[in-house]
Design an enzyme around this catalytic site. Sequence first.
Site, mmCIF file in Angstrom:
data_model
loop_
_atom_site.group_PDB
_atom_site.id
_atom_site.type_symbol
_atom_site.label_atom_id
_atom_site.label_comp_id
_atom_site.label_asym_id
_atom_site.label_seq_id
_atom_site.Cartn_x
_atom_site.Cartn_y
_atom_site.Cartn_z
ATOM 1 N NE ARG A 43 -3.287 2.515 2.615
ATOM 2 C CZ ARG A 43 -3.153 3.363 3.642
ATOM 3 N NH1 ARG A 43 -2.534 2.991 4.741
ATOM 4 N NH2 ARG A 43 -3.664 4.569 3.575
ATOM 5 C CG HIS A 75 -1.033 8.959 3.438
ATOM 6 N ND1 HIS A 75 -1.157 7.622 3.726
ATOM 7 C CD2 HIS A 75 -0.603 9.531 4.589
ATOM 8 C CE1 HIS A 75 -0.803 7.387 4.984
ATOM 9 N NE2 HIS A 75 -0.455 8.544 5.539
ATOM 10 C CD GLU A 133 -4.439 7.709 9.803
ATOM 11 O OE1 GLU A 133 -3.965 8.774 10.226
ATOM 12 O OE2 GLU A 133 -3.979 6.595 10.106
ATOM 13 C CG ASN A 154 -4.941 3.370 8.807
ATOM 14 O OD1 ASN A 154 -5.043 2.392 8.064
ATOM 15 N ND2 ASN A 154 -4.505 4.544 8.382
ATOM 16 C CE1 TYR A 176 -0.036 2.667 13.695
ATOM 17 C CE2 TYR A 176 -1.940 3.735 12.715
ATOM 18 C CZ TYR A 176 -0.679 3.187 12.593
ATOM 19 O OH TYR A 176 -0.059 3.138 11.372
ATOM 20 C CD GLU A 221 -1.438 3.919 8.140
ATOM 21 O OE1 GLU A 221 -1.200 4.341 9.298
ATOM 22 O OE2 GLU A 221 -1.579 4.669 7.171
#
Length: 450
Positions: free
Chosen positions: A77, A121, A166, A292, A294, A353
């Site tokens: 990606r 991005h 995001e 994503n 985290y 991610e």
Amino acid sequence: MTQLHFPDGFLWGAATAAYQIEGAWDEDGKGESIWDRFSHQPFRILNGDAGDIACDHYHHMPEDVAMMKNLGLKAYRFSISWPRVLPQGIGQVNPPGLAFYDRLVDELLEAGIVPMATLNHWDFPQPLQDLGGWPNRDSINWFTAYAQVVFDKLADRIPYWATHNEPMVVAFSGYGFGSFAPGIADFSEAMKTVHHLHLAHGNAVNLYRQLGYDGQIGIVLNLATFIPETDDSADIAAAKRMEDLINGLFLDPILKRDYPADFMDWIGVMAPPIQPDDMAVIAQPIDFLGVNYYFSQYVKYSPHSLFKFEAKPNIDPGWGATEKGWGICPSQLTALLRHLKTNYDSPPIYITENGTSLDEPADETGFVSDQGRINYLRAHFKAAHDAIQEGVDLRGYFVWSLMDNFEWAEGYSLRFGLIHIDFENPQRKRTPKESFAWYQKVIENNAVGD
Ligand code: IFM
């Protein structure tokens, strides 16, 4: 050791983004991005770092793809730099810029690696920022025209497309708090940005379908779980506000055709103007949702901020917080995926991610023994496996990141890579870390050890 097997065809990958790795910030006709402008200003980025050279991937691309092949990646990606393709953001195309991505895609296909491209991005063209940036409703058409240029050149060979990465960070870090480019702190502007990013996404999805490509298109959202710190109704409401701000504002318009109502009431006059057909454009069906993941947070009521909440890391037993202060909480990855299935009837999901930065130094050869990253990834892969066992349609997993890179406001101080980059070395020497060899085995076995 028991091996937890993943479904056949599971797409094991790694991810990067253009500004974080490419460098060559003003080469071959590339235009200026808001991140070039921002990072060239004093004190915006830790230690005065900038992405001017970064990993110099622009000049090392074939070598990097060879490393991906060696790693055994099924998919890669990456993102496309809008101002590299269109230096003014609109109008004149820059053929050498487009040719770089053309070569990258061919090189990946030749290596047997499936490309997944992200259109936005964050490195938005500065000339369009000078016209108002994302808060200007024209940004929807600017983005759609850019998407068309890129689709025309590359969509015959790229089977997976993400519109934005995001959008929450673009809107709130870029326009709400100003900690990221373009450095604006104005919540109304941030909310216009949210709405225009959504519309730009919907238009690009529409365009992709009209052009008749048979690949898949979706969006990548940074999602987390937000748990009330107590069962006090004030804490429960605070956690819901945070959930709406980070998750709901981005998931609901796309998957439920509406903004979270309580949240829109809360922000009142700061809500963006919405035109009659807007929500239908935004809610185009998507082929996949990129997640994503985290961290997870505990949230409680606090009288001190606009949203009247305060958060602290939610940490699984035996784990700690990362260098960024993010609580390591693999169990909540399972919970998040369950939430997406149950409450959103989500389309197929890719973890686009997940990973961690680590302060584990390289030896004199550049090798890093990053057992911490291996432990982190193993736990998260197992959490993803748990979700699949529960029936979540999870199709792939992209580690962030393939290589150490420019970590935005934190510059080169945080290292997320499976490959160590020597930023002091003019050649940006690349050295696979211990986690690289470990991930190689996971991919080879399509399984993770218990
Ligand atoms: O480096 C970033 C990436 O650009 C977007 N997602 C989070 C990563 C780590 O902070």
